[in-house]
Design a protein around this motif. Structure first.
Motif, PDB file in Angstrom:
ATOM      1  N   VAL A  73     -19.723   7.489  28.746  1.00 42.12           N
ATOM      2  CA  VAL A  73     -18.558   7.276  29.605  1.00 42.12           C
ATOM      3  C   VAL A  73     -18.031   5.869  29.349  1.00 42.12           C
ATOM      4  O   VAL A  73     -18.802   4.910  29.278  1.00 42.12           O
ATOM      5  N   SER A  74     -16.725   5.751  29.210  1.00 40.64           N
ATOM      6  CA  SER A  74     -16.148   4.477  28.803  1.00 40.64           C
ATOM      7  C   SER A  74     -14.742   4.347  29.366  1.00 40.64           C
ATOM      8  O   SER A  74     -14.098   5.349  29.704  1.00 40.64           O
ATOM      9  N   ASN A  75     -14.270   3.120  29.453  1.00 41.61           N
ATOM     10  CA  ASN A  75     -12.873   2.871  29.809  1.00 41.61           C
ATOM     11  C   ASN A  75     -11.983   2.822  28.571  1.00 41.61           C
ATOM     12  O   ASN A  75     -10.769   2.734  28.683  1.00 41.61           O
ATOM     13  N   SER A  76     -12.579   2.879  27.381  1.00 40.91           N
ATOM     14  CA  SER A  76     -11.810   2.825  26.140  1.00 40.91           C
ATOM     15  C   SER A  76     -12.461   3.715  25.093  1.00 40.91           C
ATOM     16  O   SER A  76     -13.687   3.816  25.020  1.00 40.91           O
ATOM     17  N   ILE A 133      -7.373   2.351  19.451  1.00 44.25           N
ATOM     18  CA  ILE A 133      -8.219   2.273  20.640  1.00 44.25           C
ATOM     19  C   ILE A 133      -7.321   2.429  21.855  1.00 44.25           C
ATOM     20  O   ILE A 133      -6.364   1.656  22.036  1.00 44.25           O
ATOM     21  N   VAL A 134      -7.593   3.433  22.661  1.00 42.10           N
ATOM     22  CA  VAL A 134      -6.827   3.680  23.888  1.00 42.10           C
ATOM     23  C   VAL A 134      -7.670   3.204  25.063  1.00 42.10           C
ATOM     24  O   VAL A 134      -8.844   3.574  25.192  1.00 42.10           O
ATOM     25  N   VAL A 135      -7.056   2.401  25.922  1.00 43.71           N
ATOM     26  CA  VAL A 135      -7.772   1.777  27.033  1.00 43.71           C
ATOM     27  C   VAL A 135      -7.257   2.326  28.353  1.00 43.71           C
ATOM     28  O   VAL A 135      -6.038   2.401  28.572  1.00 43.71           O
ATOM     29  N   GLY A 136      -8.175   2.731  29.234  1.00 41.46           N
ATOM     30  CA  GLY A 136      -7.787   3.152  30.566  1.00 41.46           C
ATOM     31  C   GLY A 136      -7.775   4.658  30.756  1.00 41.46           C
ATOM     32  O   GLY A 136      -8.321   5.425  29.955  1.00 41.46           O
ATOM     33  N   ASP A 137      -7.117   5.086  31.823  1.00 45.30           N
ATOM     34  CA  ASP A 137      -7.169   6.484  32.253  1.00 45.30           C
ATOM     35  C   ASP A 137      -6.481   7.456  31.303  1.00 45.30           C
ATOM     36  O   ASP A 137      -6.701   8.662  31.390  1.00 45.30           O
ATOM     37  N   LYS A 138      -5.643   6.940  30.396  1.00 43.26           N
ATOM     38  CA  LYS A 138      -4.972   7.836  29.445  1.00 43.26           C
ATOM     39  C   LYS A 138      -5.982   8.678  28.663  1.00 43.26           C
ATOM     40  O   LYS A 138      -5.673   9.793  28.252  1.00 43.26           O
ATOM     41  N   ASN A 139      -7.167   8.141  28.451  1.00 39.95           N
ATOM     42  CA  ASN A 139      -8.185   8.889  27.708  1.00 39.95           C
ATOM     43  C   ASN A 139      -8.584  10.176  28.407  1.00 39.95           C
ATOM     44  O   ASN A 139      -8.953  11.157  27.755  1.00 39.95           O
ATOM     45  N   TYR A 140      -8.519  10.162  29.739  1.00 34.21           N
ATOM     46  CA  TYR A 140      -8.980  11.308  30.520  1.00 34.21           C
ATOM     47  C   TYR A 140      -7.858  12.192  31.036  1.00 34.21           C
ATOM     48  O   TYR A 140      -8.088  13.351  31.379  1.00 34.21           O
ATOM     49  N   GLU A 141      -6.644  11.662  31.106  1.00 35.19           N
ATOM     50  CA  GLU A 141      -5.551  12.402  31.728  1.00 35.19           C
ATOM     51  C   GLU A 141      -5.247  13.704  31.000  1.00 35.19           C
ATOM     52  O   GLU A 141      -4.885  14.702  31.625  1.00 35.19           O
ATOM     53  N   GLN A 142      -5.379  13.685  29.672  1.00 34.13           N
ATOM     54  CA  GLN A 142      -5.103  14.888  28.890  1.00 34.13           C
ATOM     55  C   GLN A 142      -6.319  15.325  28.072  1.00 34.13           C
ATOM     56  O   GLN A 142      -6.182  16.098  27.120  1.00 34.13           O
ATOM     57  N   GLY A 143      -7.487  14.836  28.440  1.00 32.85           N
ATOM     58  CA  GLY A 143      -8.701  15.208  27.743  1.00 32.85           C
ATOM     59  C   GLY A 143      -8.802  14.662  26.335  1.00 32.85           C
ATOM     60  O   GLY A 143      -9.547  15.203  25.501  1.00 32.85           O
ATOM     61  N   LEU A 144      -8.099  13.571  26.043  1.00 30.71           N
ATOM     62  CA  LEU A 144      -8.125  12.986  24.702  1.00 30.71           C
ATOM     63  C   LEU A 144      -9.524  12.553  24.293  1.00 30.71           C
ATOM     64  O   LEU A 144      -9.907  12.624  23.125  1.00 30.71           O
ATOM     65  N   PHE A 145     -10.304  12.077  25.263  1.00 36.71           N
ATOM     66  CA  PHE A 145     -11.601  11.464  24.986  1.00 36.71           C
ATOM     67  C   PHE A 145     -12.507  12.344  24.130  1.00 36.71           C
ATOM     68  O   PHE A 145     -13.331  11.847  23.359  1.00 36.71           O
ATOM     69  N   SER A 146     -12.361  13.653  24.246  1.00 40.05           N
ATOM     70  CA  SER A 146     -13.265  14.577  23.544  1.00 40.05           C
ATOM     71  C   SER A 146     -13.087  14.518  22.035  1.00 40.05           C
ATOM     72  O   SER A 146     -13.946  14.986  21.282  1.00 40.05           O
ATOM     73  N   ASN A 147     -11.986  13.929  21.580  1.00 39.34           N
ATOM     74  CA  ASN A 147     -11.732  13.785  20.145  1.00 39.34           C
ATOM     75  C   ASN A 147     -11.904  12.343  19.674  1.00 39.34           C
ATOM     76  O   ASN A 147     -11.510  12.013  18.551  1.00 39.34           O
TER      77      ASN A 147
END
Length: 252
Positions: A73-76, A133-147
């Motif tokens: 889990v990360s903020n970035s 590198i994307v920082v903040g909630d944008k990573n989770y708003e559209q599920g980007l983090f999984s990639n």
């Protein structure tokens, strides 16, 4: 006394556990400006990027509470371009702070032996088109983090210590000591609120499940390892020639 917080899922979990009186004193700001805003006041407290300590060495820093990551889990998150195989450039997007700017340089030098050029990107659509590198909630708003790759996870592997993303700081030692007392037991309260669904995470099912399943790796009550993580994150820029000296942190 005001409490200045960055606007992300993790700081809002702290906000949710505050009493009404302190909640009324909370102001949300971009991460990059909070440390500078503390210079304008005597007793305000800010949750600042750990790397901001380097440029604001007169601030007192809490050794008790903040936001530290010890897992995925990360903020970035780091997203590598699918077609562009060159690693000599990295883009930054979102609620960028000095920590991402400095440690993107250190990470690519240490892991890939590359001196990267840093660019700011206003467009999230660059994900997978450029190394970013994307920082903040944008990573989770559209599920980007999984990639992407957890940037905190990458730095943890590099330094073998927790990635302390945010620390509480103030010009007033007394204010910080008072906050330390107010926040006693903060971590358990946050964990319970997540476990009992008392705090509704605002993201999609995939993002919610990821955060909930891995939330034990998000640390709000610091121990010796987290304090050493703070020390390491503020020393490494000196060893890489990014900052001119090593500072003595004024822990409270």
């Amino acid at each position: 006394m005001n409490l200045l917080l960055p606007d992300n899922i993790f700081s809002r979990l702290i906000y949710n556990q505050l009493g009404d009186e302190l909640k009324n004193k909370v102001q949300f700001h971009p991460s990059s400006v909070i440390a500078s805003k503390l210079k304008e006041t005597v007793d305000d407290i800010g949750l600042i990027s750990t790397a901001d300590i380097i440029q604001h060495k007169d601030l007192f820093i809490s050794s008790k509470h903040g936001i530290s990551f010890e897992g995925e889990v990360s903020n970035s998150f780091l997203y590598f371009a699918k077609e562009d195989k060159e690693l000599n450039e990295i883009y930054l997007n979102g609620d960028i702070s000095s920590l991402e700017v400095i440690f993107s340089k250190i990470y690519f030098k240490e892991v890939h032996d590359i001196d990267v050029q840093i660019h700011l990107a206003s467009d999230i659509s660059l994900v997978h088109k450029k190394n970013i590198i994307v920082v903040g909630d944008k990573n989770y708003e559209q599920g980007l983090f999984s990639n992407g790759l957890s940037f905190s996870g990458e730095i943890i592997d590099m330094i073998a210590l927790p990635y302390v993303n945010f620390v509480f700081a103030s010009n007033s030692q007394d204010s910080l000591e008072d906050l330390n007392k107010v926040l006693e037991g903060l971590e358990e309260k946050i964990y319970n609120s997540i476990e009992n669904n008392e705090y509704k995470i605002k993201f999609s099912g995939e993002s919610n499940n990821f955060i909930k399943d891995n939330f034990q790796s998000v640390i709000f009550d610091f121990n010796e390892q987290d304090v050493e993580g703070i020390n390491q994150l503020t020393r490494l820029p000196y060893y890489y020639g990014i900052t001119p000296d090593i500072i003595d942190i004024k822990f409270v």
